[in-house]
Design an enzyme around this catalytic site. Structure first.
Site, PDB file in Angstrom:
ATOM      1  N   ARG A 194      -0.799  -0.888 -15.018  1.00 57.09           N
ATOM      2  CA  ARG A 194      -0.083  -2.108 -15.429  1.00 57.09           C
ATOM      3  C   ARG A 194      -0.766  -2.777 -16.605  1.00 57.09           C
ATOM      4  O   ARG A 194      -0.108  -3.278 -17.524  1.00 57.09           O
ATOM      5  CB  ARG A 194       0.011  -3.076 -14.243  1.00 57.09           C
ATOM      6  CG  ARG A 194       1.046  -2.623 -13.220  1.00 57.09           C
ATOM      7  CD  ARG A 194       0.756  -3.217 -11.873  1.00 57.09           C
ATOM      8  NE  ARG A 194       1.797  -2.923 -10.908  1.00 57.09           N
ATOM      9  CZ  ARG A 194       1.935  -1.770 -10.234  1.00 57.09           C
ATOM     10  NH1 ARG A 194       1.089  -0.773 -10.448  1.00 57.09           N
ATOM     11  NH2 ARG A 194       2.905  -1.615  -9.353  1.00 57.09           N
ATOM     12  N   ASP A 213      -0.286   4.076   0.817  1.00 60.03           N
ATOM     13  CA  ASP A 213      -1.086   5.240   0.419  1.00 60.03           C
ATOM     14  C   ASP A 213      -2.180   5.587   1.435  1.00 60.03           C
ATOM     15  O   ASP A 213      -2.966   6.509   1.212  1.00 60.03           O
ATOM     16  CB  ASP A 213      -1.710   4.990  -0.968  1.00 60.03           C
ATOM     17  CG  ASP A 213      -0.637   4.945  -2.051  1.00 60.03           C
ATOM     18  OD1 ASP A 213       0.410   5.590  -1.872  1.00 60.03           O
ATOM     19  OD2 ASP A 213      -0.836   4.252  -3.062  1.00 60.03           O
TER      20      ASP A 213
HETATM   21  C1  S3P Z   1       2.259   2.208  -6.613  1.00 65.37           C
HETATM   22  C2  S3P Z   1       3.222   1.980  -5.659  1.00 65.37           C
HETATM   23  C3  S3P Z   1       3.415   2.860  -4.512  1.00 65.37           C
HETATM   24  C4  S3P Z   1       2.199   3.722  -4.250  1.00 65.37           C
HETATM   25  C5  S3P Z   1       1.679   4.363  -5.491  1.00 65.37           C
HETATM   26  C6  S3P Z   1       1.289   3.304  -6.514  1.00 65.37           C
HETATM   27  C7  S3P Z   1       2.190   1.286  -7.763  1.00 65.37           C
HETATM   28  O1  S3P Z   1       4.531   3.698  -4.770  1.00 65.37           O
HETATM   29  O2  S3P Z   1       2.502   4.712  -3.297  1.00 65.37           O
HETATM   30  O3  S3P Z   1       0.540   5.158  -5.206  1.00 65.37           O
HETATM   31  O4  S3P Z   1       1.186   1.299  -8.510  1.00 65.37           O
HETATM   32  O5  S3P Z   1       3.151   0.538  -7.951  1.00 65.37           O
HETATM   33  P1  S3P Z   1       6.042   3.225  -4.480  1.00 65.37           P
HETATM   34  O6  S3P Z   1       6.389   2.112  -5.370  1.00 65.37           O
HETATM   35  O7  S3P Z   1       6.880   4.461  -4.766  1.00 65.37           O
HETATM   36  O8  S3P Z   1       6.047   2.856  -3.024  1.00 65.37           O
END
Ligand code: S3P
Length: 431
Positions: free
Chosen positions: A29, A315
């Protein structure tokens, strides 16, 4: 990539203190918002994980100037874009976060970009971002017509929307919020379950008007101001160290300088419900809380996981399945069907690997049930091309009789380069 095997065997107590690599979610981000910002931003302690390197490479392919120094990355902002039309397809590697967030960030820009990735990423569902971004006025199509990458994205002038994603996903929320920066009015995302809020926090820290009310987040259009941030350690990587200490008798381990954002700490809450001895102290607070986690081994008991627990520990759910083999009683994980759509089908990968280690469990469409405690017997297990499964099976090896050989060890670099060294430093034994 040629497959690397790594063997583990039963370990004595893990002890000591360590830091883990910087937060992946925050690093992605910070780089993407810096690319949209007015001026140059510096991100100290940018994650060395290969996923986050993919984000930097994608930004470079889109014409951004990125400078990598030993402990920091600088990104030259474009004041809201546009990015530069690349010549060929842009490779997001193994990283769904890169693809989905960059697609959102570019949605208002008059360029046409093909976003693709490795075999695993090309299997992952993108309908979840295609739908809201197209509702706003962008044009995203899946090249194969199956909702998966390669994704051809064409930006345009965007309308504001109010959107309720059908799945709990911080990536979807973030893609819409980033697109909202270039929309014609305030854009709202209303979630069914709260997901990680790093995008909201960083946008706010960079001067954007973002408001969160309950499960709704509204962003007003604008250009972020450049920023200097320091990225804390990744709680999702720390979780593997924490889980190791929670399951190996006699352990006492402290992870320092780790991000403790409350939308990410679900795993620590689950551990406490399992009877683990976890001490969390928040030591600093910039735009994200940071602190340390100390875990001392204690006997564990079974736990039940709901969809809310899963969203706050998305996760870490496979770790709960592993800990369930050490815990007394029946652990039930429900509402976790999203795990089937990660870098691999993590429900099936966890089930197959634990079964290979002698665990009998029940697999359902949206979860797993494990009756514990049960013996783990070393065996060959496959990481199924998934970094988190590779690390979880290494921990299983620390508690198993005999030798556990993890096939696909190279995948650990996706989120935790140096994982093996970290375990060794704490005294874990390799076979
Ligand atoms: C993440 C959101 C999650 C997570 C991924 C990282 C993020 O995925 O599983 O490892 O940085 O926004 P999802 O948005 O598909 O749930």
């Amino acid at each position: 990539m040629s497959s690397m095997k790594k063997a583990f065997s039963r370990s004595g107590p893990l002890t000591g203190e360590l830091k883990v690599p910087a937060d992946k979610s925050i690093s992605h981000r910070a780089a993407i918002i810096a690319a949209l910002a007015r001026g140059d931003s510096t991100i100290t302690g940018y994650s060395p994980a290969s996923d986050c390197q993919s984000t930097l490479e994608v930004l470079e392919a889109l014409g951004l100037r990125v400078e990598r120094r030993e402990c920091a990355v600088s990104v030259e902002g474009t004041s809201g874009g546009p990015f530069i039309q690349p010549r060929g397809p842009v490779d997001c590697g193994n990283s769904g976060t890169t693809l989905r967030l960059v697609a959102g960030a570019m949605a208002s820009m008059p360029i046409t970009v093909t976003l693709t990735g490795d075999e695993s990423l090309r299997r992952r569902p993108m309908g979840r971002i295609i739908e809201p971004l197209n509702m706003m006025g962008a044009r995203l199509t899946s090249e194969g017509g199956d909702g998966r990458p390669p994704l051809v994205t064409s930006g345009g002038s965007l309308k504001r929307i109010e959107y309720a994603p059908p799945v709990a996903s911080a990536q979807v929320k973030s893609a819409v919020l980033l697109a909202g920066l270039g929309a014609d009015g305030p854009t709202t995302v209303c979630e069914r379950v709260r997901t990680r809020d790093h995008t909201e926090r960083l946008l706010l820290a960079s001067g954007i008007d973002v408001k969160t009310e309950g499960l709704s987040v509204t962003v007003r259009p604008g250009v972020p101001e450049a920023f200097d941030v320091e990225v804390p350690g990744d709680l999702s990587s720390a979780a593997f160290i924490v889980a190791a200490a929670a399951m190996v008798p006699g352990s006492d381990v402290t992870v320092r300088s780790v991000g403790l954002n409350p939308t990410r700490t679900g795993f620590l809450d689950v551990l406490e419900r399992m009877g683990a001895d976890v001490e969390v102290s928040v030591e600093g607070w910039d735009w994200e809380p940071v602190g340390s986690i100390r875990v001392r081994y204690a006997p564990l008991k079974a736990v039940e996981l709901s969809a809310e627990d899963v969203a706050r520990a998305i996760d870490e759910v496979t770790l709960v399945a592993l800990l369930a083999t050490r815990a007394v009683g029946r652990t039930e994980i429900r509402g976790a069907s999203e795990l089937r759509l990660k870098e691999s089908d993590r429900i099936s990968g966890t089930a197959r690997g634990l079964e290979a280690l002698g665990v009998s469990l029940e697999e359902s469409e949206d979860g797993l049930a494990v009756e514990g405690p049960c013996e783990l017997v070393g065996a060959p297990v496959s990481a199924a091309g998934d970094h988190r499964l590779a690390m979880m099976f290494a921990l299983a090896g620390l508690a198993a009789d005999g030798e556990t050989v993890v096939d696909g060890w190279e995948w650990t670099a996706v989120s935790f380069p140096g994982f093996e060294k970290a375990l060794e430093m704490l005294g874990a034994r390799r076979a």
